[in-house]
Write a protein that holds these residues in place. Structure first.
Motif: not given
Length: 156
Positions: A1-25
């Motif tokens: 699989m090809e690596k996906m370049p991402m900024t630190r802020a973008g990575f943190a936003a996706l992590e936060a969305e994942l946490k929200q989905l798993k712990s709340v939604e």
């Protein structure tokens, strides 16, 4: 699989969305399904079918985010300099209209043109990469050819 370049802020936003989905939604939709089941006949139970559909979307998004985060190649733009590359914040002027625009070149999962974040795979970003301040770039867009001059390149 090809690596996906991402900024630190973008990575943190996706992590936060994942946490929200798993712990709340996810727990909320499981609760909604349980409550809808108590109403009886599942064949004609709109609440149940709606909750199951929402659960499908949530589970799909969780899988997508987990996949993206596992392939993320986090790049810190503050450690870069020189010509335009991933993470650069570039200010350009449209050579036809003299309109100035500022974009940061980011990964595809964090791109939002309305917020000034340009997908690294977009025609404009591809035309800018490797260029320096003062350079002129020609970009073929769906709306026609555009000509931009690079005013500034920042890595912040």
């Amino acid at each position: 699989m090809e690596k996906m370049p991402m900024t630190r802020a973008g990575f943190a936003a996706l992590e936060a969305e994942l946490k929200q989905l798993k712990s709340v939604e996810r727990p909320a939709v499981i609760q909604a399904i349980a409550e809808a089941r108590e109403l009886g006949d599942l064949k004609e139970n709109a609440e149940y079918h709606s909750a199951r559909e929402k659960q499908g979307f949530i589970e799909g998004r969780i899988k997508e985010l987990e996949g993206v985060l596992s392939l993320a190649d986090v790049i810190d733009p503050t450690k870069l300099s020189g010509p335009v590359k991933f993470g650069a914040t570039v200010t350009v002027v449209d050579e036809d209209t003299d309109e100035e625009k500022t974009w940061q070149i980011v990964g595809e999962y964090e791109a939002a043109i309305d917020k000034g974040r340009l997908n690294v795979k977009s025609p404009i970003a591809r035309a800018l990469i490797g260029k320096d301040e003062g350079d002129s770039v020609e970009v073929r867009t769906p709306g026609g050819d555009k000509s931009y001059e690079i005013l500034t390149i920042e890595y912040k």
